[in-house]
Design a protein around this motif. Structure first.
Motif, PDB file in Angstrom:
ATOM      1  N   LEU A  91      39.116 -54.653  19.258  1.00  0.00           N
ATOM      2  CA  LEU A  91      39.381 -54.475  17.596  1.00  0.00           C
ATOM      3  C   LEU A  91      39.543 -55.730  16.936  1.00  0.00           C
ATOM      4  O   LEU A  91      40.258 -55.640  15.737  1.00  0.00           O
ATOM      5  CB  LEU A  91      40.357 -53.391  17.527  1.00  0.00           C
ATOM      6  N   ALA A  92      39.590 -56.859  17.633  1.00  0.00           N
ATOM      7  CA  ALA A  92      40.127 -58.207  16.820  1.00  0.00           C
ATOM      8  C   ALA A  92      39.464 -58.459  15.862  1.00  0.00           C
ATOM      9  O   ALA A  92      39.993 -59.266  14.781  1.00  0.00           O
ATOM     10  CB  ALA A  92      39.840 -59.140  17.872  1.00  0.00           C
ATOM     11  N   ALA A  93      38.105 -57.821  15.466  1.00  0.00           N
ATOM     12  CA  ALA A  93      37.258 -58.295  14.162  1.00  0.00           C
ATOM     13  C   ALA A  93      37.376 -57.322  13.150  1.00  0.00           C
ATOM     14  O   ALA A  93      36.738 -57.530  12.123  1.00  0.00           O
ATOM     15  CB  ALA A  93      35.909 -58.479  14.759  1.00  0.00           C
ATOM     16  N   THR A  94      38.312 -56.505  13.315  1.00  0.00           N
ATOM     17  CA  THR A  94      38.328 -55.087  12.228  1.00  0.00           C
ATOM     18  C   THR A  94      39.955 -55.155  11.796  1.00  0.00           C
ATOM     19  O   THR A  94      40.782 -55.439  12.294  1.00  0.00           O
ATOM     20  CB  THR A  94      38.159 -53.900  12.645  1.00  0.00           C
ATOM     21  N   GLY A  95      40.021 -54.974  10.468  1.00  0.00           N
ATOM     22  CA  GLY A  95      41.222 -54.950   9.816  1.00  0.00           C
ATOM     23  C   GLY A  95      41.640 -53.404   9.574  1.00  0.00           C
ATOM     24  O   GLY A  95      42.716 -53.338   8.801  1.00  0.00           O
ATOM     25  N   VAL A  96      40.863 -52.584  10.042  1.00  0.00           N
ATOM     26  CA  VAL A  96      41.299 -51.201   9.844  1.00  0.00           C
ATOM     27  C   VAL A  96      42.600 -50.846  10.491  1.00  0.00           C
ATOM     28  O   VAL A  96      42.977 -51.275  11.265  1.00  0.00           O
ATOM     29  CB  VAL A  96      40.171 -50.224  10.462  1.00  0.00           C
ATOM     30  N   THR A  97      43.447 -50.004   9.688  1.00  0.00           N
ATOM     31  CA  THR A  97      44.798 -49.696  10.110  1.00  0.00           C
ATOM     32  C   THR A  97      44.737 -49.039  11.397  1.00  0.00           C
ATOM     33  O   THR A  97      43.826 -47.801  11.522  1.00  0.00           O
ATOM     34  CB  THR A  97      45.400 -48.648   9.296  1.00  0.00           C
ATOM     35  N   ARG A  98      45.640 -49.416  12.476  1.00  0.00           N
ATOM     36  CA  ARG A  98      45.585 -48.711  13.640  1.00  0.00           C
ATOM     37  C   ARG A  98      46.352 -47.610  13.898  1.00  0.00           C
ATOM     38  O   ARG A  98      47.706 -47.966  13.414  1.00  0.00           O
ATOM     39  CB  ARG A  98      45.639 -50.011  14.829  1.00  0.00           C
ATOM     40  N   VAL A  99      46.169 -46.722  14.507  1.00  0.00           N
ATOM     41  CA  VAL A  99      47.098 -45.399  14.773  1.00  0.00           C
ATOM     42  C   VAL A  99      47.329 -45.190  16.287  1.00  0.00           C
ATOM     43  O   VAL A  99      46.358 -45.363  17.121  1.00  0.00           O
ATOM     44  CB  VAL A  99      46.639 -44.081  14.065  1.00  0.00           C
ATOM     45  N   THR A 100      48.706 -45.476  16.593  1.00  0.00           N
ATOM     46  CA  THR A 100      48.981 -45.386  18.131  1.00  0.00           C
ATOM     47  C   THR A 100      48.755 -43.950  18.585  1.00  0.00           C
ATOM     48  O   THR A 100      49.129 -43.115  17.971  1.00  0.00           O
ATOM     49  CB  THR A 100      50.335 -45.847  18.359  1.00  0.00           C
ATOM     50  N   ASP A 101      48.376 -43.730  19.959  1.00  0.00           N
ATOM     51  CA  ASP A 101      48.346 -42.529  20.494  1.00  0.00           C
ATOM     52  C   ASP A 101      49.676 -42.106  20.854  1.00  0.00           C
ATOM     53  O   ASP A 101      50.420 -42.600  21.910  1.00  0.00           O
ATOM     54  CB  ASP A 101      47.379 -42.662  21.821  1.00  0.00           C
ATOM     55  N   ARG A 102      50.280 -41.205  20.343  1.00  0.00           N
ATOM     56  CA  ARG A 102      51.734 -40.732  20.576  1.00  0.00           C
ATOM     57  C   ARG A 102      51.743 -39.233  20.957  1.00  0.00           C
ATOM     58  O   ARG A 102      50.809 -38.429  20.433  1.00  0.00           O
ATOM     59  CB  ARG A 102      52.548 -40.668  19.225  1.00  0.00           C
ATOM     60  N   ALA A 103      52.627 -38.859  21.903  1.00  0.00           N
ATOM     61  CA  ALA A 103      52.837 -37.641  22.412  1.00  0.00           C
ATOM     62  C   ALA A 103      53.066 -36.629  21.218  1.00  0.00           C
ATOM     63  O   ALA A 103      52.710 -35.341  21.393  1.00  0.00           O
ATOM     64  CB  ALA A 103      53.716 -37.503  23.449  1.00  0.00           C
ATOM     65  N   GLU A 104      54.012 -36.968  20.462  1.00  0.00           N
ATOM     66  CA  GLU A 104      54.318 -36.199  19.360  1.00  0.00           C
ATOM     67  C   GLU A 104      53.470 -35.887  18.134  1.00  0.00           C
ATOM     68  O   GLU A 104      53.739 -35.343  17.049  1.00  0.00           O
ATOM     69  CB  GLU A 104      55.672 -36.624  18.908  1.00  0.00           C
ATOM     70  N   SER A 105      52.400 -36.686  18.024  1.00  0.00           N
ATOM     71  CA  SER A 105      51.329 -36.456  17.176  1.00  0.00           C
ATOM     72  C   SER A 105      50.974 -35.009  16.733  1.00  0.00           C
ATOM     73  O   SER A 105      50.571 -34.438  17.808  1.00  0.00           O
ATOM     74  CB  SER A 105      50.051 -37.466  17.139  1.00  0.00           C
ATOM     75  N   THR A 106      50.650 -34.635  15.719  1.00  0.00           N
ATOM     76  CA  THR A 106      50.440 -33.302  15.392  1.00  0.00           C
ATOM     77  C   THR A 106      48.926 -33.307  15.138  1.00  0.00           C
ATOM     78  O   THR A 106      48.298 -34.149  14.786  1.00  0.00           O
ATOM     79  CB  THR A 106      51.123 -32.669  14.150  1.00  0.00           C
ATOM     80  N   PRO A 107      48.388 -31.956  15.392  1.00  0.00           N
ATOM     81  CA  PRO A 107      46.586 -31.800  15.239  1.00  0.00           C
ATOM     82  C   PRO A 107      46.217 -32.238  13.650  1.00  0.00           C
ATOM     83  O   PRO A 107      45.358 -32.754  13.434  1.00  0.00           O
ATOM     84  CB  PRO A 107      46.596 -30.629  15.500  1.00  0.00           C
ATOM     85  N   ASP A 108      47.297 -31.977  12.748  1.00  0.00           N
ATOM     86  CA  ASP A 108      47.176 -32.244  11.377  1.00  0.00           C
ATOM     87  C   ASP A 108      47.065 -33.710  11.236  1.00  0.00           C
ATOM     88  O   ASP A 108      46.271 -34.274  10.459  1.00  0.00           O
ATOM     89  CB  ASP A 108      48.182 -31.656  10.233  1.00  0.00           C
ATOM     90  N   GLU A 109      47.924 -34.660  11.982  1.00  0.00           N
ATOM     91  CA  GLU A 109      48.241 -36.104  11.830  1.00  0.00           C
ATOM     92  C   GLU A 109      47.004 -36.516  12.423  1.00  0.00           C
ATOM     93  O   GLU A 109      46.601 -37.590  11.981  1.00  0.00           O
ATOM     94  CB  GLU A 109      49.208 -36.609  12.619  1.00  0.00           C
ATOM     95  N   LEU A 110      46.370 -35.966  13.528  1.00  0.00           N
ATOM     96  CA  LEU A 110      45.158 -36.669  14.103  1.00  0.00           C
ATOM     97  C   LEU A 110      44.074 -36.176  13.476  1.00  0.00           C
ATOM     98  O   LEU A 110      43.033 -37.076  13.437  1.00  0.00           O
ATOM     99  CB  LEU A 110      45.180 -35.940  15.567  1.00  0.00           C
ATOM    100  N   ASP A 111      43.928 -35.206  12.639  1.00  0.00           N
ATOM    101  CA  ASP A 111      42.588 -34.728  11.571  1.00  0.00           C
ATOM    102  C   ASP A 111      42.684 -35.707  10.466  1.00  0.00           C
ATOM    103  O   ASP A 111      41.546 -35.865  10.101  1.00  0.00           O
ATOM    104  CB  ASP A 111      43.162 -33.330  11.323  1.00  0.00           C
TER     105      ASP A 111
END
Length: 211
Positions: A91-111
């Motif tokens: 992902l070194a060539a992109t500036g897109v915001t990165r979202v970390t894989d977290r155990a507490e992430s809700t389905p709505d957040e992932l969506d």
């Protein structure tokens, strides 16, 4: 004599003819259909992936970061979900915001995440199937099922096998295996195809040639 007794009687008669010892039954199944070169196996994988409506791209290791950046840009991705063990160079060539894989992430957040980028465990040419096993560079199963756009990187030819039996030999059955054959799709009783119901609407597979 009723139907139940007749069926059980047939089972008893069949078992009576079985050998008394516990000699294992040898099943000489075909391990693959036909004989292919490594290059032909990779081509078959690409053909079957495309037949399942996956978008197939090819590059080498040096061109991978640029290609991923281009795919995210074409998608208009505002964010990309990143498994903890994904190679940072991808992902070194992109500036897109990165979202970390977290155990507490809700389905709505992932969506709300635009895209997800993962590696894979193995790719099966005869069935056009990508298998993820939850390794650090692939993340939790749900991160590849909720976001609408999945970019999956396959190292070729090292991660490509010809058949399902060969693929199973490389997999740990105790791990959470996700088998992906094209983007998610289902059909109703009138055979109207709907994509994105059980997983990503768009699957892009990058075949990366090994150095």
């Amino acid at each position: 004599m009723n139907s139940r007794e007749r069926i059980l009687g047939r089972v008893r008669r069949a078992l009576a003819k079985a050998p008394a010892d516990e000699t294992p039954i040898v099943r000489d199944y075909l391990r693959e259909h036909g004989q292919r070169t490594v290059a032909e196996t990779v081509e078959l994988l690409a053909e079957n992936l495309a037949d399942y409506r996956a978008l197939v791209h090819r590059t080498d290791a040096a061109g991978l970061p640029v290609l991923i950046a281009e795919l995210l840009d074409e998608r208009g991705a505002a964010s990309v979900l990143v498994p903890p063990g994904l190679d940072e160079e991808w992902l070194a060539a992109t500036g897109v915001t990165r979202v970390t894989d977290r155990a507490e992430s809700t389905p709505d957040e992932l969506d709300r995440v635009s895209s997800v980028v993962t590696a894979c465990a193995v790719a099966i040419a005869e069935t056009g199937t990508i298998v993820l096993d939850g390794s650090p560079d692939q993340g939790r199963r749900r991160i590849t099922l909720v976001p609408d756009h999945h970019i999956c990187v396959v190292r070729v030819p090292g991660q490509v096998v010809s058949s399902v039996p060969q693929g199973l030999e490389r997999l740990d059955p105790a791990r959470p295996l996700t088998w992906i054959s094209g983007p998610s799709a289902t059909s109703d009783i009138e055979l109207d195809r709907v994509e994105g119901v059980h997983g990503p609407r768009t699957l892009e597979v990058i075949l990366v040639g090994e150095d």
